[in-house]
Scaffold this active site. Structure first.
Site, PDB file in Angstrom:
ATOM      1  N   ASP A 148      42.663  -3.244   4.806  1.00  0.00           N
ATOM      2  CA  ASP A 148      43.440  -4.044   3.848  1.00  0.00           C
ATOM      3  C   ASP A 148      44.787  -3.407   3.527  1.00  0.00           C
ATOM      4  O   ASP A 148      45.792  -4.107   3.344  1.00  0.00           O
ATOM      5  CB  ASP A 148      42.627  -4.308   2.573  1.00  0.00           C
TER       6      ASP A 148
ATOM      7  N   ARG B 149      48.579   7.233   8.352  1.00  0.00           N
ATOM      8  CA  ARG B 149      48.806   6.645   7.033  1.00  0.00           C
ATOM      9  C   ARG B 149      50.260   6.984   6.701  1.00  0.00           C
ATOM     10  O   ARG B 149      50.618   8.156   6.650  1.00  0.00           O
ATOM     11  CB  ARG B 149      47.823   7.242   6.020  1.00  0.00           C
TER      12      ARG B 149
ATOM     13  N   ASP C  19      34.900  -3.702   4.547  1.00  0.00           N
ATOM     14  CA  ASP C  19      35.273  -4.071   3.160  1.00  0.00           C
ATOM     15  C   ASP C  19      36.444  -5.041   3.127  1.00  0.00           C
ATOM     16  O   ASP C  19      37.293  -4.966   2.232  1.00  0.00           O
ATOM     17  CB  ASP C  19      35.621  -2.821   2.357  1.00  0.00           C
TER      18      ASP C  19
ATOM     19  N   THR D  24      37.954  -1.695  10.540  1.00  0.00           N
ATOM     20  CA  THR D  24      37.548  -0.622   9.626  1.00  0.00           C
ATOM     21  C   THR D  24      36.028  -0.527   9.646  1.00  0.00           C
ATOM     22  O   THR D  24      35.336  -1.540   9.647  1.00  0.00           O
ATOM     23  CB  THR D  24      38.017  -0.862   8.172  1.00  0.00           C
TER      24      THR D  24
ATOM     25  N   ASP E 212      34.332   0.392   7.274  1.00  0.00           N
ATOM     26  CA  ASP E 212      33.832   0.111   5.918  1.00  0.00           C
ATOM     27  C   ASP E 212      33.325  -1.307   5.753  1.00  0.00           C
ATOM     28  O   ASP E 212      32.583  -1.585   4.803  1.00  0.00           O
ATOM     29  CB  ASP E 212      34.949   0.336   4.885  1.00  0.00           C
TER      30      ASP E 212
ATOM     31  N   GLY F 245      42.689   4.139   8.700  1.00  0.00           N
ATOM     32  CA  GLY F 245      41.558   4.835   9.315  1.00  0.00           C
ATOM     33  C   GLY F 245      41.247   4.213  10.670  1.00  0.00           C
ATOM     34  O   GLY F 245      41.157   2.995  10.791  1.00  0.00           O
TER      35      GLY F 245
ATOM     36  N   ARG G 190      34.360   4.226   1.791  1.00  0.00           N
ATOM     37  CA  ARG G 190      35.419   4.272   0.766  1.00  0.00           C
ATOM     38  C   ARG G 190      34.850   3.720  -0.539  1.00  0.00           C
ATOM     39  O   ARG G 190      34.066   4.364  -1.185  1.00  0.00           O
ATOM     40  CB  ARG G 190      36.682   3.523   1.190  1.00  0.00           C
TER      41      ARG G 190
HETATM   42  P1  ADP Z   1      43.603   0.889   5.772  1.00  0.00           P
HETATM   43  O1  ADP Z   1      44.535  -0.037   6.519  1.00  0.00           O
HETATM   44  O2  ADP Z   1      42.512   1.443   6.645  1.00  0.00           O
HETATM   45  O3  ADP Z   1      43.133   0.304   4.465  1.00  0.00           O
HETATM   46  P2  ADP Z   1      45.492   2.505   4.260  1.00  0.00           P
HETATM   47  O4  ADP Z   1      45.113   1.910   2.962  1.00  0.00           O
HETATM   48  O5  ADP Z   1      45.742   3.966   4.365  1.00  0.00           O
HETATM   49  O6  ADP Z   1      44.448   2.212   5.411  1.00  0.00           O
HETATM   50  O7  ADP Z   1      46.843   1.745   4.743  1.00  0.00           O
HETATM   51  C1  ADP Z   1      47.362   2.085   6.025  1.00  0.00           C
HETATM   52  C2  ADP Z   1      48.867   2.033   5.978  1.00  0.00           C
HETATM   53  O8  ADP Z   1      49.313   0.726   5.610  1.00  0.00           O
HETATM   54  C3  ADP Z   1      49.469   2.948   4.919  1.00  0.00           C
HETATM   55  O9  ADP Z   1      49.528   4.281   5.364  1.00  0.00           O
HETATM   56  C4  ADP Z   1      50.854   2.321   4.782  1.00  0.00           C
HETATM   57  O10 ADP Z   1      51.654   2.687   5.898  1.00  0.00           O
HETATM   58  C5  ADP Z   1      50.530   0.832   4.884  1.00  0.00           C
HETATM   59  N1  ADP Z   1      50.363   0.279   3.535  1.00  0.00           N
HETATM   60  C6  ADP Z   1      49.266   0.339   2.768  1.00  0.00           C
HETATM   61  N2  ADP Z   1      49.471  -0.290   1.593  1.00  0.00           N
HETATM   62  C7  ADP Z   1      50.789  -0.732   1.625  1.00  0.00           C
HETATM   63  C8  ADP Z   1      51.649  -1.445   0.716  1.00  0.00           C
HETATM   64  N3  ADP Z   1      51.196  -1.844  -0.482  1.00  0.00           N
HETATM   65  N4  ADP Z   1      52.919  -1.723   1.106  1.00  0.00           N
HETATM   66  C9  ADP Z   1      53.372  -1.335   2.316  1.00  0.00           C
HETATM   67  N5  ADP Z   1      52.623  -0.667   3.219  1.00  0.00           N
HETATM   68  C10 ADP Z   1      51.344  -0.363   2.881  1.00  0.00           C
HETATM   69  O1  F6P Z   2      38.536   3.509   5.659  1.00  0.00           O
HETATM   70  C1  F6P Z   2      37.779   4.208   6.589  1.00  0.00           C
HETATM   71  C2  F6P Z   2      37.385   5.566   6.053  1.00  0.00           C
HETATM   72  O2  F6P Z   2      36.615   6.226   7.009  1.00  0.00           O
HETATM   73  C3  F6P Z   2      36.621   5.518   4.740  1.00  0.00           C
HETATM   74  O3  F6P Z   2      35.258   5.152   4.922  1.00  0.00           O
HETATM   75  C4  F6P Z   2      36.808   6.926   4.256  1.00  0.00           C
HETATM   76  O4  F6P Z   2      36.619   7.051   2.867  1.00  0.00           O
HETATM   77  C5  F6P Z   2      38.262   7.186   4.645  1.00  0.00           C
HETATM   78  O5  F6P Z   2      38.536   6.352   5.764  1.00  0.00           O
HETATM   79  C6  F6P Z   2      38.525   8.623   5.042  1.00  0.00           C
HETATM   80  O6  F6P Z   2      39.932   8.722   5.211  1.00  0.00           O
HETATM   81  P1  F6P Z   2      40.564   9.894   6.111  1.00  0.00           P
HETATM   82  O7  F6P Z   2      40.263   9.556   7.544  1.00  0.00           O
HETATM   83  O8  F6P Z   2      42.031   9.800   5.818  1.00  0.00           O
HETATM   84  O9  F6P Z   2      39.920  11.165   5.684  1.00  0.00           O
END
Ligand code: ADP
Ligand code: F6P
Length: 320
Positions: A103, A72, A129, A125, A127, A11, A171
């Site tokens: 994370d 993502r 978090d 982020t 969040d 995000g 989230r």
């Molecule tokens: P955020 O970084 O905001 O938490 P996501 O959870 O969508 O967002 O993770 C972002 C990107 O990081 C994912 O689309 C993927 O490319 C990579 N990623 C997330 N989790 C994993 C994982 N367990 N192993 C490898 N890549 C990951």
């Molecule tokens: O992690 C940031 C965030 O804005 C969360 O607060 C929310 O739940 C999520 O991303 C929304 O994801 P997307 O932008 O893929 O709709």
């Protein structure tokens, strides 16, 4: 170290551009070439990299979103794509990557490091978090955005003697709801970290504050608590107060980053670039008690940030 890369992932968050700018300028200033990776880990897999110079990051400090785009990339959870990404890095002579994200992105950074490409994470982020970091980049700006929007909602809510139920992002975390709820004077704040009782924490509270002369109410709800339209209807039926629901949605992710986020992002970008140049890997940059620090990614991902129950209690005491 002669060449590094920087990417934004997951995000987006206001302040990401400020972090990218600081990474690029710090590395260039140390005589290191920098590549920008387009659209997070997708950019590594698809070999979408752009050489960065001092002017590449001009005039972005004040812009929300990310000039490198984000995505993502579910493929990156698979080993073959992690290996492909590492090959692309080696093809370009890239010796380290700074990953700006949440994370999930740090888990991706960890996997890339296991393929031999050093990585450093910067917590971006709205969040807030990330367990090892008191304030993440984007959280302050998003809080300000929510407060500004709820102030506007309050005008109409007050004019109609209504209750406004407001859903905010986060989230699975209630930090945005808590900080904005306090700053916007919400009567009740519902977060996943603290179980709530509909009758006691909403209905009785509205009746009690009404007896003290309050005629309009704001109920701040972290997403994931439940359907705010249904909650609004339930509140109206239980209290007789006209109630409307508003889901703030993705506006919370946009906007010009606050000065606090710009400062935090600049410090974290500078710190992350130096960690990489010092040969570190699998570290997450963090700020706690106004002090920049870094944690091993495994350690960082395992850390839980205690919810601020005292702040939550204070909110209940003063928003009457
Ligand atoms: P955020 O970084 O905001 O938490 P996501 O959870 O969508 O967002 O993770 C972002 C990107 O990081 C994912 O689309 C993927 O490319 C990579 N990623 C997330 N989790 C994993 C994982 N367990 N192993 C490898 N890549 C990951
Ligand atoms: O992690 C940031 C965030 O804005 C969360 O607060 C929310 O739940 C999520 O991303 C929304 O994801 P997307 O932008 O893929 O709709």
């Amino acid at each position: 170290m002669k060449k590094i890369a920087v990417l934004t992932s997951g995000g987006d968050a206001p302040g990401m551009n400020a972090a990218v700018r600081a990474v690029v300028r710090t590395a260039l200033n140390a005589g290191i070439e920098v590549y920008g990776v387009v659209r997070g880990f997708n950019g590594l897999i698809n070999d979408e990299l752009i050489p960065m110079n001092l002017r590449s990051v001009s005039n972005i400090l004040q812009q929300g979103g990310t000039m490198l785009y984000t995505a993502r990339c579910l493929e990156f959870k698979e080993l073959e794509y992690q290996q492909k990404a590492a090959e692309i890095c080696r093809k370009h002579g890239i010796e380290g990557v700074v990953v700006c994200g949440g994370d999930g992105s740090f888990r991706g950074a960890q996997k890339l490091s296991k393929q031999g490409i050093p990585t450093i994470g910067i917590p971006c982020t709205i969040d807030n978090d990330i367990g090892c970091c008191e304030y993440t980049i984007g959280y302050d700006t998003a809080t300000n955005t929510v407060v500004d929007l709820v102030d506007k909602l309050r005008d109409t809510c007050q004019s109609h003697d209504r209750c406004s139920v407001v859903e905010v992002m986060g989230r699975h975390a209630g930090w945005l709801a808590l900080s904005a709820g306090i700053a916007a004077g919400a009567t009740s704040i519902l977060v996943p970290e603290v179980p709530y009782d509909f009758q006691k924490d909403i209905v009785d509270r509205m009746k009690y504050t009404s007896s003290l002369g309050k005629h309009h109410f704001i109920v701040m709800v972290a997403e994931g608590i439940g359907d705010v339209d249904k909650l609004a209807k339930k509140i109206e039926e239980a209290t007789g107060v006209e109630t409307r629901a508003t889901v703030l949605g993705h506006v919370q992710r946009g906007g010009r980053p606050s000065s606090r986020d710009r400062l935090l992002a600049s410090q974290m970008g500078y710190y992350a670039a130096h960690l990489l140049m010092e040969g570190k890997t699998e570290r997450v940059v963090a700020v706690n008690n106004n002090t920049l620090m870094d944690f091993d990614i495994d350690e960082a991902l395992a850390m839980k940030k205690p919810f601020k129950d005292q702040l939550f209690k204070m909110a209940a005491e003063i928003s009457i």
